[in-house]
Design an enzyme around this catalytic site. Structure first.
Site, PDB file in Angstrom:
ATOM      1  N   ASP A  92      22.872  47.525  40.965  1.00 50.36           N
ATOM      2  CA  ASP A  92      23.262  48.921  41.181  1.00 50.36           C
ATOM      3  C   ASP A  92      22.386  49.796  40.287  1.00 50.36           C
ATOM      4  OD1 ASP A  92      24.264  48.575  38.669  1.00 50.36           O
ATOM      5  OD2 ASP A  92      26.328  49.049  39.166  1.00 50.36           O
ATOM      6  N   ASP A 266      30.456  44.500  48.052  1.00 50.53           N
ATOM      7  CA  ASP A 266      30.608  43.861  46.743  1.00 50.53           C
ATOM      8  C   ASP A 266      31.920  44.347  46.158  1.00 50.53           C
ATOM      9  OD1 ASP A 266      30.336  45.677  44.046  1.00 50.53           O
ATOM     10  OD2 ASP A 266      29.461  46.665  45.769  1.00 50.53           O
ATOM     11  N   CYS A 304      42.709  25.194  53.008  1.00 52.09           N
ATOM     12  CA  CYS A 304      41.460  25.546  52.314  1.00 52.09           C
ATOM     13  C   CYS A 304      40.800  24.262  51.814  1.00 52.09           C
ATOM     14  CB  CYS A 304      41.774  26.479  51.143  1.00 52.09           C
ATOM     15  SG  CYS A 304      40.329  26.903  50.153  1.00 52.09           S
ATOM     16  N   CYS A 306      38.304  24.144  49.553  1.00 53.38           N
ATOM     17  CA  CYS A 306      37.550  24.351  48.313  1.00 53.38           C
ATOM     18  C   CYS A 306      37.903  23.265  47.294  1.00 53.38           C
ATOM     19  CB  CYS A 306      37.799  25.749  47.744  1.00 53.38           C
ATOM     20  SG  CYS A 306      39.264  25.926  46.712  1.00 53.38           S
ATOM     21  N   CYS A 309      41.540  23.636  45.879  1.00 55.97           N
ATOM     22  CA  CYS A 309      42.633  23.234  46.774  1.00 55.97           C
ATOM     23  C   CYS A 309      42.584  21.741  47.125  1.00 55.97           C
ATOM     24  CB  CYS A 309      42.617  24.085  48.043  1.00 55.97           C
ATOM     25  SG  CYS A 309      43.003  25.811  47.705  1.00 55.97           S
ATOM     26  N   HIS A 335      38.331  29.427  44.056  1.00 55.31           N
ATOM     27  CA  HIS A 335      39.102  29.506  45.299  1.00 55.31           C
ATOM     28  C   HIS A 335      38.968  30.892  45.940  1.00 55.31           C
ATOM     29  CE1 HIS A 335      42.306  29.506  48.244  1.00 55.31           C
ATOM     30  NE2 HIS A 335      42.683  30.653  47.703  1.00 55.31           N
TER      31      HIS A 335
HETATM   32 ZN   LIG Z   1      40.950  26.877  47.953  1.00 55.29          ZN
END
Ligand SMILES: [Zn+2]
Length: 365
Positions: A92, A266, A304, A306, A309, A335
């Protein structure tokens, strides 16, 4: 496809799926950029960011010019080498943080003089200075210097500020050298006023930028107001350039903004929420500080995939969060960023199939 080019591959209404080619690689849009304020996405290693599919990061010029200083970053090989991230980085202009963080700031035609919020040291940030600092940092996408107004603001003031930002955009373009193969984006201002947004965009279009950002939103206005501005403000920009909505947002803000023609986002929400013990799931947010999760064997989200998880229970995460353990922040940040990255992937696929509008209508997170 040329370097620093953008192509839209699919459209559905105003929503677009496309590809941005930067000097640091391709970015599939719509895209979410995790915020790496001080050249680090808090609680994430660059390797984890790659694993979850992050394509591009954002770093803050204001923070980096104060600490460690752009010359240090340049000496250590530029932002990419400094933070060990090989993909594109957008910086930025520093304008927004000067307004929100610094002390004793003074604004005039030339720029903003301010004192650092860390040690009170005096700095001047001007359009020329901001571009020079971002080029010294070796940013991939450089933002022009603007003034961001708070909400609400009366029209006269919004107009005066927008005109100043337009003159600063011109000066930003003049001082931009394009060294390191960087791109330069202009920033539309004009508050909640359609005619001012149009004037601002026309001025930016005349100057000519590689991409166009919508600034002055996500400053405390309700979502309907923001969508109200987006309903018309993306139409003022050329169709073949990326559009970036700065500082947005919640998942529902992003879905609604994509529907209105935005390509890039963002926001600190996924990372900051993660450090505060909050996890995003399909139908909202789970607060792991809450004692009701103490004995819960389930993961945050059974659908999920990830790392968090796949391996940890809500009960364990709740324990980490309540003990202020660093691993709690790391797992929840991972996550949450995975959730955002996957949402963007899903949005891109839905636009490609022509199913995004129906999805957006029922989306409430
Ligand atoms: Zn997750």
């Amino acid at each position: 496809m040329n370097l620093n080019d953008f192509s839209v591959s699919h459209t559905e209404g105003k929503a677009r799926a496309g590809l941005l080619k930067t000097s640091r690689g391709y970015v599939e849009t719509p895209v979410f950029m995790p915020v790496g304020t001080a050249a680090t996405v808090k609680a994430m290693t660059p390797e984890s960011l790659k694993t979850i599919g992050s394509q591009i990061l954002l770093c803050n010029t204001y923070h980096l010019m104060i600490r460690p200083g752009e010359k240090v970053v340049n000496h250590l090989g530029g932002l990419n080498k400094f933070m060990n991230w090989s993909g594109p980085i957008l910086t930025d202009s520093g304008g927004f943080q000067v307004m929100s963080l610094s002390k004793l700031r003074q604004l005039d035609e030339n720029g903003v003089t301010f004192r650092s919020h860390i040690d009170g040291k005096k700095f001047l940030l001007s359009p020329e200075g901001s571009i020079r600092i971002q080029e010294t940092l070796q940013s991939t996408i450089i933002m022009s210097f603007d003034e961001c107004m708070p909400f609400p603001v009366e029209k006269k003031l919004a107009e005066k500020s927008m005109k100043l930002s337009s003159r600063w955009a011109e000066r930003s373009k003049v001082s931009f050298t394009g060294a390191n193969g960087s791109m330069l984006f202009g920033i539309q201002q004009g508050g909640m006023f359609k005619d001012l947004r149009e004037q601002s965009a026309l001025c930016l279009n005349n100057i000519g930028f590689d991409g166009y950002a919508i600034g002055g939103l996500a400053v405390g206005e309700p979502q309907e107001k923001m969508f109200g501005v987006l309903n018309y403000s993306t139409d003022f920009f050329p169709k073949d350039r990326p559009r970036y909505l700065m500082g947005v947002g919640k998942p529902s803000d992003i879905v609604g903004a994509v529907l209105r023609g935005i390509d890039m986002f963002d926001c600190v929400i996924p990372t900051r929420s993660g450090r505060n013990g909050q996890a995003f799931v399909q139908d909202g947010i789970i607060n792991l500080k809450n004692a009701k999760h103490k004995f819960d064997e389930k993961p945050i989200d059974k659908n999920c995939s990830c790392y968090c998880c796949s391996n940890y229970s809500r009960g364990y995460l709740s324990h980490l969060v309540r003990c202020n353990e660093i691993l709690g922040s790391m797992l929840l940040t991972l996550h949450n960023l995975y959730f955002y990255t996957n949402l963007m992937k899903k949005i891109r696929e839905l636009i490609q199939r022509g199913d995004f509008t129906a999805f957006a209508k029922n989306f409430a997170t």
